[in-house]
Design an enzyme around this catalytic site. Structure first.
Site, PDB file in Angstrom:
ATOM      1  CB  CYS A   2      -0.889   0.020   1.247  1.00 47.17           C
ATOM      2  SG  CYS A   2      -1.859  -1.461   1.428  1.00 47.17           S
ATOM      3  NE  ARG A  27       4.208   1.914  -1.380  1.00 46.38           N
ATOM      4  CZ  ARG A  27       5.115   1.824  -0.379  1.00 46.38           C
ATOM      5  NH1 ARG A  27       6.315   2.317  -0.565  1.00 46.38           N
ATOM      6  NH2 ARG A  27       4.829   1.241   0.760  1.00 46.38           N
ATOM      7  CD1 TRP A  75      -0.400  -6.230  -1.327  1.00 46.60           C
ATOM      8  CD2 TRP A  75      -0.440  -5.866  -3.508  1.00 46.60           C
ATOM      9  NE1 TRP A  75      -0.027  -7.384  -1.939  1.00 46.60           N
ATOM     10  CE2 TRP A  75      -0.043  -7.198  -3.281  1.00 46.60           C
ATOM     11  CE3 TRP A  75      -0.525  -5.418  -4.808  1.00 46.60           C
ATOM     12  CZ2 TRP A  75       0.265  -8.074  -4.319  1.00 46.60           C
ATOM     13  CZ3 TRP A  75      -0.221  -6.286  -5.842  1.00 46.60           C
ATOM     14  CH2 TRP A  75       0.170  -7.593  -5.597  1.00 46.60           C
ATOM     15  CG  ASN A 101       2.007  -0.186   3.753  1.00 44.37           C
ATOM     16  OD1 ASN A 101       1.559  -1.273   3.411  1.00 44.37           O
ATOM     17  ND2 ASN A 101       3.247   0.192   3.493  1.00 44.37           N
ATOM     18  N   GLY A 102       0.255  -2.227   6.011  1.00 45.12           N
ATOM     19  CA  GLY A 102       0.698  -3.242   6.963  1.00 45.12           C
ATOM     20  C   GLY A 102      -0.426  -4.217   7.252  1.00 45.12           C
ATOM     21  CD  GLU A 481      13.414 -19.730  -8.826  1.00 42.01           C
ATOM     22  OE1 GLU A 481      12.797 -20.509  -9.588  1.00 42.01           O
ATOM     23  OE2 GLU A 481      13.236 -18.513  -8.838  1.00 42.01           O
ATOM     24  CE  LYS A 485      14.106 -15.428 -10.447  1.00 39.53           C
ATOM     25  NZ  LYS A 485      13.181 -16.483 -10.538  1.00 39.53           N
ATOM     26  CD  GLU A 488      12.840 -15.417 -14.814  1.00 40.86           C
ATOM     27  OE1 GLU A 488      11.814 -14.814 -15.110  1.00 40.86           O
ATOM     28  OE2 GLU A 488      13.178 -15.703 -13.652  1.00 40.86           O
ATOM     29  CG  HIS A 504      23.159 -41.607 -15.972  1.00 41.55           C
ATOM     30  ND1 HIS A 504      23.456 -42.950 -16.053  1.00 41.55           N
ATOM     31  CD2 HIS A 504      23.091 -41.312 -14.647  1.00 41.55           C
ATOM     32  CE1 HIS A 504      23.524 -43.472 -14.846  1.00 41.55           C
ATOM     33  NE2 HIS A 504      23.312 -42.496 -13.968  1.00 41.55           N
ATOM     34  CE  LYS A 603       6.251 -10.383 -10.890  1.00 43.90           C
ATOM     35  NZ  LYS A 603       7.437 -11.158 -10.439  1.00 43.90           N
TER      36      LYS A 603
HETATM   37  C1  AGP Z   1       9.881 -16.390 -12.508  1.00 46.67           C
HETATM   38  O1  AGP Z   1      10.973 -15.551 -12.204  1.00 46.67           O
HETATM   39  C2  AGP Z   1       9.254 -16.038 -13.846  1.00 46.67           C
HETATM   40  N1  AGP Z   1       8.863 -14.684 -13.863  1.00 46.67           N
HETATM   41  C3  AGP Z   1       8.178 -17.009 -14.268  1.00 46.67           C
HETATM   42  O2  AGP Z   1       8.756 -18.289 -14.378  1.00 46.67           O
HETATM   43  C4  AGP Z   1       6.982 -17.130 -13.307  1.00 46.67           C
HETATM   44  O3  AGP Z   1       7.386 -17.791 -12.122  1.00 46.67           O
HETATM   45  C5  AGP Z   1       5.887 -17.953 -14.001  1.00 46.67           C
HETATM   46  O4  AGP Z   1       5.472 -17.284 -15.169  1.00 46.67           O
HETATM   47  C6  AGP Z   1       4.669 -18.217 -13.098  1.00 46.67           C
HETATM   48  O5  AGP Z   1       4.083 -16.981 -12.752  1.00 46.67           O
HETATM   49  P1  AGP Z   1       2.970 -16.975 -11.574  1.00 46.67           P
HETATM   50  O6  AGP Z   1       3.693 -17.369 -10.327  1.00 46.67           O
HETATM   51  O7  AGP Z   1       2.472 -15.567 -11.543  1.00 46.67           O
HETATM   52  O8  AGP Z   1       1.914 -17.966 -11.943  1.00 46.67           O
END
Ligand code: AGP
Length: 608
Positions: A2, A27, A75, A101-102, A481, A485, A488, A504, A603
């Protein structure tokens, strides 16, 4: 999360409040509102949706008259995004208006207390409790009423408060959620963050926890909870405006990596009450738990990686078989699903098309759906039977960090909660797991304090062409992960591999200088991992080892080492992921990549 703004001065407040809220849009929010004293009473306007909805409603603020007011971008945490749940929240008579906010963690008990005394509530929010309590305690002095309220509420809060009986006083309170006071000439401001007031003043006070500011046009007086005056030194802000929107960080991703201790704490704390895990969010009964034949986890990307971690943990803790699948595969493989299968859906945005489609397929086949989501009221949340929200706040960077970490935290809460209900862990283990959970935020903080070690290693290898991440068991899940990261945001090719599987075939790719990140946090597999490290070293690899800080053996085998604090095995992923995030961030930063908005990515992937 928020955004709060407030103004007291000689100018019309509403336009200034709306302009301040615009500066806080980064935000993330789902609704907005303002309250202004119009000479007779508090005039409140609020609307779900983007700020422009409110702006259009108020004609840029021209439709509200008055020179003192507060504003808010919400938010949602408690109560879906809606007009009535938007802030400012007001007391029953309209005498008080509050922006927050909180999280008020004990709002339920306080709300019940007031309802029993005849107070009528209108919203689903935790914040309304503050406005109603203010009126309940008010005997003519706002500061006295505020102090009484703060002695009752628990949780994190930044508050802006105005009262129609005192139209020349603006109040601000801070505990855990940041709040600043902008010092003007014949006018003063409050805001959650610097961008909201930077166009009006660069002199600010930063409120500390448990401080209350009484603000008039000509003065700012800060009190502690004993009503003692606290002297404050003004701070000069010399940020440029664009930097300010990231809280001084160069990228949102950096800011969100650093916010992880708070995000994990905000997600865990409200769900551990009196030494027990309280998941009011779900209606799954112990009988239904005992009747489960299987748990099926579906998600995409990093959320899928949380699912891979969750498989190891849930099977170990609950003895229930667990399958995990990328959502886009789940839907098309004719999954064996019925009402004895719990489908666990993980999604930060709650709008990922593949995941939403998989959820609908699971429900069509008769499954009960429990989702872990960061966006309140999102499609996946709305269509689930149960939702456990992560309280990471809005995540702006495309590459997820704090949302991922809070999803892991919810997995731990759920696993321990289910294991206790199923009787697959002892009372002592239950207590120990809870203590381990509560210790996580500080351990993450410790790792962040040593981030320059990762930065140093990244500076040596940011030109790498191929990077491998290897691990076993939960460390393999973390390799997934770590690799994503890096790919990406730095565009460097990378692969995650089960360390025991490398020989293998894929080990043929290891040659002189190939960089391998070896995750070796799982003690029971440490020796096996060192064998795999020796395998790749024998073929010329350069190895960064990632292990816990009690390990003394690894330096003999690896070229570089990064150590994380110890924790119980199942919770080490929450710690191991932090150096992996930092490594990806520093490599991409040194390559000059567009870290917050990587090429080809969105996103929230709302297309299949
Ligand atoms: C993760 O860093 C990526 N942005 C992407 O893999 C993301 O995790 C995936 O698209 C799933 O998104 P969601 O968690 O909003 O469903």
């Amino acid at each position: 999360m928020c955004g709060i703004v407030g103004y007291i001065g000689e100018e019309q407040a509403a336009p200034l409040l709306l302009q301040g809220l615009e500066k806080l849009e980064y935000r993330g929010y789902d609704s907005a509102g303002v309250a202004v004293y119009n000479g007779e009473r508090l005039d409140v306007a609020k609307a779900k949706g983007r700020l422009k909805v409110l702006n259009n409603l108020l004609d840029g603020g021209k439709k509200m008259q008055g020179t003192i007011g507060i504003g808010h971008t919400r938010w949602a945490t408690h109560g879906k995004p809606s007009d009535i749940n938007s802030h400012p929240q007001t007391s029953v008579s309209g005498k008080f208006a509050v922006v927050h906010n909180g999280i008020i963690e004990n709002y339920r008990a306080l709300k019940d207390h007031l309802i029993r005394r005849g107070v009528n509530f209108t919203s689903e929010t935790d914040t309304e409790v503050v406005a109603q309590l203010l009126e309940y305690y008010y005997r003519g002095d706002v500061l006295d009423a505020l102090i009484k309220v703060l002695q009752r509420v628990e949780g994190s809060y930044a508050l802006g408060v105005i009262c129609e009986d005192h139209p020349d006083e603006l109040y601000a309170v801070r505990k855990d959620s940041p709040l600043i006071i902008g010092i003007g000439n014949g006018e003063n401001f409050i805001a959650s963050d610097v961008p909201a007031i930077l166009s009006k003043t660069r002199e600010i006070y930063r409120l500390a926890d448990n401080e209350i500011a009484k603000i008039t046009r000509m003065a700012v007086t800060v009190y502690d909870l004993d009503k003692e005056i606290v002297s404050k030194e003004p701070v000069h802000i010399d940020w440029d405006v664009s930097a300010a929107e990231k809280g001084g960080y160069e990228h949102f991703m950096a800011k969100e990596i650093m916010e992880q201790p708070k995000a994990v704490r905000d997600t865990i704390s409200p769900r551990i009450l009196g030494g027990r895990i309280v998941l009011d969010d779900i209606t799954l009964t112990p009988e239904q738990l005992k009747g489960l034949r299987r748990i099926e986890i579906v998600a995409c990307g990093s959320a899928y990686h949380v699912g891979v971690v969750a498989k190891y943990i849930l099977e170990k803790m609950t003895k229930i078989p667990v399958e995990v699948d990328v959502a886009s595969e789940f839907r098309y493989r004719t999954p064996i699903i019925d009402d004895k299968v719990l489908v666990l859906v993980v999604s930060q945005s709650g709008e990922t098309a593949d995941t939403l489609a998989a959820l609908r397929e699971a429900k069509r086949l008769g499954a009960r759906v429990l989702s872990i989501v960061n966006v309140v009221g999102s499609s996946i949340a709305a269509e689930s039977d149960d939702v456990i929200y992560t309280w990471a706040g809005p995540e702006i960077a495309v590459a997820t960090t704090k949302a991922y970490s809070t999803q892991l935290a919810v997995v731990y809460l759920l696993a321990v909660y289910m294991a206790q209900a199923l009787g697959t862990i002892s009372d002592q283990e239950y207590t120990d797991y809870i203590a381990q959970l509560e210790a996580l935020p500080d351990k993450i903080e410790t790792i962040l304090q040593h981030k320059e070690n990762i930065q140093y290693f990244a500076s040596k290898y940011f030109n790498a062409k191929d990077i491998f991440f290897i691990g076993r068991n939960l460390d393999y899940a973390m390799s997934l992960e770590g690799s994503l990261k890096l790919k990406e945001i730095s565009y460097i090719h990378s692969e995650a591999y089960a360390a025991g599987e490398l020989k293998h075939g894929t080990i043929s790719l290891i040659e002189d200088g190939t960089l391998v990140v070896a995750l070796a946090t799982q003690k029971h597999l440490f020796d096996k991992m060192m064998s795999n490290v020796r395998e790749v070293k024998a073929r010329g690899a350069v190895v960064l080892g990632l292990t816990t800080d009690d390990c003394t053996e690894i330096e003999k085998e690896t070229d570089f080492t990064f150590k994380i604090p110890q924790a119980c095995d199942i919770m080490l992923p929450s710690l191991a992921v932090v150096p992996l995030q930092l490594f990806a961030y520093y490599v991409a930063s040194m390559k000059g990549c567009d870290i917050d908005k990587p090429r080809n990515l969105a996103k929230s992937v709302t297309v299949e």
